[in-house]
Design an enzyme around this catalytic site. Sequence first.
Site, short mmCIF file in Angstrom:
data_model
loop_
_atom_site.label_atom_id
_atom_site.label_comp_id
_atom_site.label_asym_id
_atom_site.label_seq_id
_atom_site.Cartn_x
_atom_site.Cartn_y
_atom_site.Cartn_z
N TYR A 158 0.84 -1.21 0.00
CA TYR A 158 0.00 0.00 0.00
C TYR A 158 0.88 1.26 0.00
O TYR A 158 0.66 2.17 -0.81
CB TYR A 158 -0.91 -0.02 1.24
CG TYR A 158 -1.90 1.11 1.30
CD1 TYR A 158 -2.96 1.19 0.41
CD2 TYR A 158 -1.79 2.10 2.28
CE1 TYR A 158 -3.88 2.21 0.47
CE2 TYR A 158 -2.72 3.14 2.35
CZ TYR A 158 -3.76 3.19 1.45
OH TYR A 158 -4.67 4.22 1.51
N PHE A 191 -9.56 8.70 7.65
CA PHE A 191 -10.90 9.21 7.34
C PHE A 191 -11.93 8.10 7.54
O PHE A 191 -11.66 6.93 7.29
CB PHE A 191 -10.95 9.76 5.90
CG PHE A 191 -10.39 11.14 5.82
CD1 PHE A 191 -9.04 11.37 5.98
CD2 PHE A 191 -11.23 12.23 5.65
CE1 PHE A 191 -8.52 12.65 5.96
CE2 PHE A 191 -10.73 13.52 5.63
CZ PHE A 191 -9.36 13.73 5.78
N THR A 193 -14.36 6.00 6.55
CA THR A 193 -14.99 5.38 5.37
C THR A 193 -14.91 3.85 5.53
O THR A 193 -14.30 3.35 6.47
CB THR A 193 -14.24 5.74 4.07
OG1 THR A 193 -12.96 5.09 4.10
CG2 THR A 193 -14.06 7.23 3.88
N1 LIG Z 1 -10.20 6.43 4.41
C1 LIG Z 1 -8.96 6.71 4.73
O1 LIG Z 1 -8.62 6.85 5.93
C2 LIG Z 1 -7.90 6.88 3.66
C3 LIG Z 1 -6.64 7.29 4.07
C4 LIG Z 1 -5.66 7.47 3.11
C5 LIG Z 1 -5.92 7.25 1.78
N2 LIG Z 1 -7.17 6.86 1.41
C6 LIG Z 1 -7.40 6.64 -0.03
O2 LIG Z 1 -8.55 7.32 -0.43
C7 LIG Z 1 -9.13 6.65 -1.55
C8 LIG Z 1 -10.62 6.46 -1.29
O3 LIG Z 1 -10.77 5.56 -0.21
P1 LIG Z 1 -12.05 5.54 0.74
O4 LIG Z 1 -11.57 5.72 2.12
O5 LIG Z 1 -13.09 6.43 0.21
O6 LIG Z 1 -12.43 4.00 0.63
P2 LIG Z 1 -13.74 3.30 0.09
O7 LIG Z 1 -13.44 1.85 0.19
O8 LIG Z 1 -14.94 3.85 0.75
O9 LIG Z 1 -13.79 3.76 -1.44
C9 LIG Z 1 -12.89 3.27 -2.39
C10 LIG Z 1 -13.65 3.11 -3.68
O10 LIG Z 1 -12.76 2.68 -4.71
C11 LIG Z 1 -13.39 1.65 -5.43
N3 LIG Z 1 -12.40 0.80 -6.07
C12 LIG Z 1 -11.48 0.02 -5.49
N4 LIG Z 1 -10.78 -0.65 -6.43
C13 LIG Z 1 -11.28 -0.26 -7.63
C14 LIG Z 1 -11.01 -0.59 -8.97
N5 LIG Z 1 -10.04 -1.49 -9.28
N6 LIG Z 1 -11.72 -0.01 -9.95
C15 LIG Z 1 -12.71 0.87 -9.66
N7 LIG Z 1 -13.03 1.23 -8.40
C16 LIG Z 1 -12.33 0.67 -7.41
C17 LIG Z 1 -14.19 0.89 -4.38
O11 LIG Z 1 -15.19 0.10 -4.97
C18 LIG Z 1 -14.74 2.05 -3.58
O12 LIG Z 1 -15.91 2.57 -4.16
C19 LIG Z 1 -8.36 5.35 -1.72
O13 LIG Z 1 -7.41 5.52 -2.76
C20 LIG Z 1 -7.64 5.18 -0.39
O14 LIG Z 1 -6.45 4.45 -0.50
C21 LIG Z 1 -8.18 6.67 2.31
#
Ligand SMILES: NC(=O)c1ccc[n+]([C@@H]2O[C@H](COP(=O)([O-])OP(=O)(O)OC[C@H]3O[C@@H](n4cnc5c(N)ncnc54)[C@H](O)[C@@H]3O)[C@@H](O)[C@H]2O)c1
Length: 253
Positions: A158, A191, A193
């Site tokens: 990751y 965050f 989620t």
């Molecule tokens: N939530 C956190 O704390 C956090 C922290 C750092 C980074 N992020 C990043 O933020 C972004 C959004 O994450 P989130 O927290 O909203 O998570 P989430 O799981 O709610 O949303 C991620 C979305 O990406 C979609 N997805 C995953 N793989 C996919 C693919 N191959 N093709 C199309 N869609 C795909 C999933 O179906 C989902 O809708 C991600 O890149 C995650 O790594 C999140």
Amino acid sequence: MRLDGTVAVVTGGTAGLGLATARRLVTAGAKVVLVGRTEAAGKAAAEELGPAAAFVAADVRVEEDVARAMDVAEELGPLRTLVCCAGGAHSKRVIGRRPMRLAEFTTVVETNLIGTFNAIRQALPRIMAQPLRGEERGVVVATSSIAAWDGQAGQSAYAASKAAVVGMTLPLARELAEHAIRVVTVAPGLFDTALLETVPPPVRDLLREQIPHPRRMGTPEEFASLVAHVVDNPMLNGETIRLDAALRMPVVL
Ligand SMILES: NC(=O)c1ccc[n+]([C@@H]2O[C@H](COP(=O)([O-])OP(=O)(O)OC[C@H]3O[C@@H](n4cnc5c(N)ncnc54)[C@H](O)[C@@H]3O)[C@@H](O)[C@H]2O)c1
């Protein structure tokens, strides 16, 4: 850049940070194409957002899938904004009883890095085809993570994928400058989620206690608010912005 009358593609726009961003962009006057893998979630999100939104079932790793999403965007109007939120975490150590398999490492990199690049490379010709709006043509916002710098044990895949997103931000911004397109990456801390639902509640509580101020998870709306500002502020370019309430992940919990 003003968003009224323009189209934005939001990958991962059917849930979490992406969905909150899509809501925010619609409020600012944009039409949005939500790209996601899950049909049910995508339809529900598009329905909630109303006529300004369209859902395309697509995997960001697949060239043809992303091409379809860009075609739908083009049908809706001038594509000027791409927000890449699709991504996933898969924590596993490299050594020990159940070490990470090569295929698992590859999947994380394919989703978070190659999927982001795939969306960017296919959005660019459409954004470049637009006339200038003020001094710019469009904006690309990618999503990294603070794990790009503070990845913990078990996050090698990751963290590597997210560090690579940071790494391509400046070269892309430099390359696209002559086309008046900006590239900015947001690196969220923690965050609230579905992504964090994979973390057991006691570990989540421990993580929350590490956040200096405010001592809580960020909300998807706070992420969306920064994306909206990035789109709005023409001086933000070639940079990765940490959005983390001063969190620096500890070595061990
Ligand atoms: N939530 C956190 O704390 C956090 C922290 C750092 C980074 N992020 C990043 O933020 C972004 C959004 O994450 P989130 O927290 O909203 O998570 P989430 O799981 O709610 O949303 C991620 C979305 O990406 C979609 N997805 C995953 N793989 C996919 C693919 N191959 N093709 C199309 N869609 C795909 C999933 O179906 C989902 O809708 C991600 O890149 C995650 O790594 C999140």
